[in-house]
Write a protein that holds these residues in place. Structure first.
Motif, PDB file in Angstrom:
ATOM      1  N   LYS A   1       0.954  -1.185   0.049  1.00  0.00           N
ATOM      2  CA  LYS A   1      -0.150  -0.123   0.355  1.00  0.00           C
ATOM      3  C   LYS A   1       0.862   1.273  -0.121  1.00  0.00           C
ATOM      4  N   GLU A   2       2.141   1.872   1.221  1.00  0.00           N
ATOM      5  CA  GLU A   2       2.971   2.041   1.123  1.00  0.00           C
ATOM      6  C   GLU A   2       3.498   2.803  -0.446  1.00  0.00           C
ATOM      7  N   LYS A   3       3.962   1.606  -0.108  1.00  0.00           N
ATOM      8  CA  LYS A   3       4.646   1.260  -2.443  1.00  0.00           C
ATOM      9  C   LYS A   3       4.343   1.851  -3.766  1.00  0.00           C
ATOM     10  N   ARG A   4       2.794   1.555  -3.271  1.00  0.00           N
ATOM     11  CA  ARG A   4       1.442   2.167  -4.474  1.00  0.00           C
ATOM     12  C   ARG A   4       1.269   3.562  -3.723  1.00  0.00           C
ATOM     13  N   LYS A   5       1.292   3.687  -3.172  1.00  0.00           N
ATOM     14  CA  LYS A   5       0.888   5.396  -2.633  1.00  0.00           C
ATOM     15  C   LYS A   5       1.835   6.334  -3.570  1.00  0.00           C
ATOM     16  N   ARG A   6       3.489   5.648  -3.149  1.00  0.00           N
ATOM     17  CA  ARG A   6       4.649   6.373  -3.539  1.00  0.00           C
ATOM     18  C   ARG A   6       4.638   6.928  -4.838  1.00  0.00           C
ATOM     19  N   ARG A   7       4.793   5.962  -5.424  1.00  0.00           N
ATOM     20  CA  ARG A   7       4.124   5.283  -6.855  1.00  0.00           C
ATOM     21  C   ARG A   7       3.485   6.261  -7.235  1.00  0.00           C
ATOM     22  N   MET A   8       2.029   6.773  -6.945  1.00  0.00           N
ATOM     23  CA  MET A   8       1.175   7.941  -7.346  1.00  0.00           C
ATOM     24  C   MET A   8       1.589   8.863  -7.169  1.00  0.00           C
ATOM     25  N   ARG A   9       2.592   9.147  -5.899  1.00  0.00           N
ATOM     26  CA  ARG A   9       2.977  10.623  -5.425  1.00  0.00           C
ATOM     27  C   ARG A   9       3.839  10.675  -6.884  1.00  0.00           C
ATOM     28  N   ARG A  10       4.684  10.252  -7.000  1.00  0.00           N
ATOM     29  CA  ARG A  10       5.633  10.450  -8.188  1.00  0.00           C
ATOM     30  C   ARG A  10       5.080  10.420  -9.800  1.00  0.00           C
ATOM     31  N   ARG A  11       3.920   9.875  -9.524  1.00  0.00           N
ATOM     32  CA  ARG A  11       3.372  10.737 -10.892  1.00  0.00           C
ATOM     33  C   ARG A  11       2.940  10.678 -10.650  1.00  0.00           C
ATOM     34  N   GLU A  12       1.775  12.083 -10.130  1.00  0.00           N
ATOM     35  CA  GLU A  12       1.369  13.475  -9.884  1.00  0.00           C
ATOM     36  C   GLU A  12       1.922  14.789 -10.028  1.00  0.00           C
ATOM     37  N   GLY A  13       3.688  14.242  -9.543  1.00  0.00           N
ATOM     38  CA  GLY A  13       4.372  15.072  -9.524  1.00  0.00           C
ATOM     39  C   GLY A  13       5.326  15.720  -8.004  1.00  0.00           C
ATOM     40  N   GLY A  14       4.803  14.728  -7.088  1.00  0.00           N
ATOM     41  CA  GLY A  14       5.300  15.434  -6.076  1.00  0.00           C
ATOM     42  C   GLY A  14       6.410  14.721  -5.276  1.00  0.00           C
ATOM     43  N   ASP A  15       6.644  14.904  -3.863  1.00  0.00           N
ATOM     44  CA  ASP A  15       7.371  13.713  -2.819  1.00  0.00           C
ATOM     45  C   ASP A  15       7.218  12.185  -3.614  1.00  0.00           C
ATOM     46  N   ALA A  16       8.653  11.651  -3.291  1.00  0.00           N
ATOM     47  CA  ALA A  16       8.309   9.948  -3.435  1.00  0.00           C
ATOM     48  C   ALA A  16       8.523   9.757  -2.258  1.00  0.00           C
TER      49      ALA A  16
END
Length: 82
Positions: free
Chosen positions: A67-82
């Motif tokens: 779940k945490e990996k998915r959240k980090r991946r989504m933040r990267r895709r949105e241009g947010g923090d990794a």
């Protein structure tokens, strides 16, 4: 269909459930045989409650990590923090 050799008592709740599962023209014995045959094939819920506490905790931990990996991946895709 064979005649009944024995009688069994069931609660009102069980009888209502049998009535719900009963197809037109089926006897209660037919319903029970069908349900028992279906049960032998396995059910989605069969495995629930069979893990040890340790196994269940491992699964919870892996699930949380994913779940945490998915959240980090989504933040990267949105241009947010990794």
């Amino acid at each position: 269909m064979a005649t009944a050799d024995e009688q069994i008592r069931v609660s009102d709740r069980v009888k209502k459930e049998l009535d719900r599962l009963r197809h037109e023209g089926e006897s209660y014995n037919d319903v029970l045989e069908r349900v028992l045959e279906d049960d032998e094939a396995g059910d989605f819920h069969d495995g629930f409650g069979r893990w040890s506490d340790e196994e269940a905790e491992q699964v919870r931990e892996r699930r949380e990590e994913s779940k945490e990996k998915r959240k980090r991946r989504m933040r990267r895709r949105e241009g947010g923090d990794a």
